[in-house]
Write a protein that holds these residues in place. Sequence first.
Motif, PDB file in Angstrom:
ATOM      1  N   LEU A  11       0.826  -1.205   0.000  1.00  0.00           N
ATOM      2  CA  LEU A  11       0.000   0.000   0.000  1.00  0.00           C
ATOM      3  C   LEU A  11       0.868   1.267   0.000  1.00  0.00           C
ATOM      4  O   LEU A  11       1.750   1.424   0.836  1.00  0.00           O
ATOM      5  N   HIS A  12       0.612   2.128  -0.985  1.00  0.00           N
ATOM      6  CA  HIS A  12       1.327   3.406  -1.074  1.00  0.00           C
ATOM      7  C   HIS A  12       0.328   4.556  -1.033  1.00  0.00           C
ATOM      8  O   HIS A  12      -0.756   4.453  -1.575  1.00  0.00           O
ATOM      9  N   LYS A  13       0.752   5.604  -0.369  1.00  0.00           N
ATOM     10  CA  LYS A  13      -0.115   6.789  -0.330  1.00  0.00           C
ATOM     11  C   LYS A  13       0.749   8.034  -0.198  1.00  0.00           C
ATOM     12  O   LYS A  13       1.621   8.109   0.670  1.00  0.00           O
ATOM     13  N   SER A  14       0.524   9.003  -1.090  1.00  0.00           N
ATOM     14  CA  SER A  14       1.243  10.277  -1.005  1.00  0.00           C
ATOM     15  C   SER A  14       0.234  11.408  -0.914  1.00  0.00           C
ATOM     16  O   SER A  14      -0.868  11.299  -1.440  1.00  0.00           O
ATOM     17  N   LYS A  19       3.617  21.614  -5.466  1.00  0.00           N
ATOM     18  CA  LYS A  19       4.717  20.887  -6.104  1.00  0.00           C
ATOM     19  C   LYS A  19       5.321  19.851  -5.162  1.00  0.00           C
ATOM     20  O   LYS A  19       6.021  18.933  -5.572  1.00  0.00           O
ATOM     21  N   ASN A  20       5.013  20.021  -3.865  1.00  0.00           N
ATOM     22  CA  ASN A  20       5.581  19.089  -2.902  1.00  0.00           C
ATOM     23  C   ASN A  20       4.727  17.840  -2.807  1.00  0.00           C
ATOM     24  O   ASN A  20       3.513  17.917  -2.736  1.00  0.00           O
ATOM     25  N   SER A  21       5.361  16.728  -2.817  1.00  0.00           N
ATOM     26  CA  SER A  21       4.654  15.475  -2.639  1.00  0.00           C
ATOM     27  C   SER A  21       5.218  14.799  -1.403  1.00  0.00           C
ATOM     28  O   SER A  21       6.430  14.664  -1.237  1.00  0.00           O
ATOM     29  N   LEU A  22       4.309  14.437  -0.505  1.00  0.00           N
ATOM     30  CA  LEU A  22       4.750  13.818   0.736  1.00  0.00           C
ATOM     31  C   LEU A  22       4.375  12.347   0.688  1.00  0.00           C
ATOM     32  O   LEU A  22       3.196  11.997   0.654  1.00  0.00           O
ATOM     33  N   HIS A  23       5.347  11.498   0.657  1.00  0.00           N
ATOM     34  CA  HIS A  23       5.117  10.062   0.574  1.00  0.00           C
ATOM     35  C   HIS A  23       4.881   9.538   1.992  1.00  0.00           C
ATOM     36  O   HIS A  23       5.809   9.461   2.790  1.00  0.00           O
ATOM     37  N   VAL A  24       3.662   9.202   2.330  1.00  0.00           N
ATOM     38  CA  VAL A  24       3.347   8.872   3.720  1.00  0.00           C
ATOM     39  C   VAL A  24       3.388   7.363   3.980  1.00  0.00           C
ATOM     40  O   VAL A  24       4.023   6.906   4.919  1.00  0.00           O
TER      41      VAL A  24
END
Lengths: 241, 415
Positions: A11-14, A19-24
């Motif tokens: 499971l991936h969630k960002s 422009k910022n992407s936070l990979h949680v």
Amino acid sequence: MSKSIIRVEALHKSYVNGKNSLHVLKGLDMNIQEGELVSIMGSSGSGKSTLLNVLGILDNYDAGSYHLDGIHITRMNETKAARYRNQYIGFVFQSFNLISFKNAVENVALPLYYQGVSRKKRNDLALEYLGRMGLRDWAHHLPSELSGGQKQRLAIARALISKPKMILADEPTGALDSQTSREVMDLLKEVNQTGIAMIIVTHENEIAAQTRRIIRLRDGIIESDEENAAFQHESSAAFLS
Amino acid sequence: MLDYLEEILSTLKQNKLRAIMTGFSVAWGIFMLIILLGSGKGLQNGMEFNLRNIAQNAIQIWPGRTSLEHEGLTKGRRVQFTNEDVELLQREVSGIEDLTGRLYLWSEVPITYKSEYSNYTVTCITPAFYRIRRQNLIKGRFINENDQRESRKVLVLSQSIVDNLFKDEDPIGQYVKLGGIHFKVIGVSASPTDKDAKDALIPLSTGQRVFNGSHNVSNLAMTTAYQTVEANKQVENSVREFLAKRHRFLSEDQEALYVWNTMDSVKQSQGAFNGLRIFIWVVGIMTIVAGIVGVSNIMIILVKERTKELGIRKALGASPWSVVQLVLSESLFITALAGFVGMLLGMGVLHGATLILSKVYEGNPMIRNVFYNPSADFGVALSAAIVLVVAGLLAGFIPARKAASIKPIEALHDE
């Protein structure tokens, strides 16, 4: 072998913010069986709230898969998501999330309102669940007239009334003193004894120690997932049977 | 359904004052609309009241002086109608239903009964007159064909003349002296628009024989067989051309004849009142729009305040559609209820005005010709109700969309 209620794979969630992407969530695998008592631990920023939102179908995920009771939960419209939440999941929150201008019965009966259950039937059922939580005398009080422990018991009654497969509890004792915390935890454990899977998100070791299995998150990945050796088997619970 | 209403009421009870204030703007808008429409109707009724004493398809023609030279004749000639004109028109021009010549005796003829006397205008007519100018018969009978054929010395008096001359006596069958000649009173009449009108009517043939000694008539009055402006205009033109040929003036000569085509002026004023009505609706709807914006505004704030509650509902299984319904029906409820109150108030005020005006008419009947029986009928109420429902839905639309787009996670973690 018992059936899995939650099956999460890679499971991936960002969160994208401009422009910022936070990979949680960075590739989680998790399998929770029917009737399990699990705690999910992690410090703030570990991704545990995000995971809870995905498990509760309150949020989408980007990649991987999530099966709830064998149903593939993928991007779905809100109406469908609302129906699944109503049928499969009971929520218990740190801040109770009761509706302030509705009395105890009305709050408990609300999930049934959205199932289209008749007024009389849902109020009868709500009274029954309030009785089990020891709140029958408070049935026509507003949440503001209840103590913290009573509010959380009210919330638990509301979570149970739709007969969900699992309960997601987000820091259920976070706003309570230690005596009340213990009572609420006992109640949650008793509920679990009736076969409803209980997933408690917490950052308190004391709470996690009372669950059978502890999953620790750190920076969006599962750090550890182990049986709790210290878990005490309580056979005393004849509750809700 | 009951659940539904309870949901709406429970949230409105939260903010009673705000709900009332919001409702007020809508109630005011509808109130104004009803008052304006009622007043417009009052003006129109007044105008129509004014025309109650004449058939709607009447044409009346007064002779004038020619203003154009024609067939070698100089301008400035006086046109004079005679009985022959009446007979020929009746025979030659199609589309005329009733036709009478009218002869006015020299102004202010003294009418004497016993020791009472007073001066009045006496008009000589044929029985067709009653089908053109409307009179209410109070007692006795109108002038009939026999009176006309036999040039009987009979007359019909207005109630107000009877009041002056006879006091409490029954006038029917009594003889009065008119310009020194005895006439028998056969009827008492009243004008439907002016109860103080003083009309004394005698047969045309009698008037011509006794007082005038010729075949002259002062003017012509007729009704056509048609109810449309176009057809009436056509009859008017044929009459004009016929008279122009007979009296040798150009039919384009605007001063040779003065024509009052009732249908024409009725339709014109109806057009004006239609315009007025449209204007009122536009103004009224603008007022309501202000109300809608107010409701919409409040609902948006309400939705924002209820973000958490709506989030909880969604987490517990409320579909977006059910949230939309909740907000829409609240706004509909406020606008409908408030609008209904405004409508009732407006109708109440109009009703009160009618009662007060009926008192005023007793003192000054002329007001009735200007403003009469202001009212909003069922059709207006129905249109207003439709406006309200549409307004409520419009007002709720934006807030409802906002509510539906609330994400439960954001709402729930919004501490």
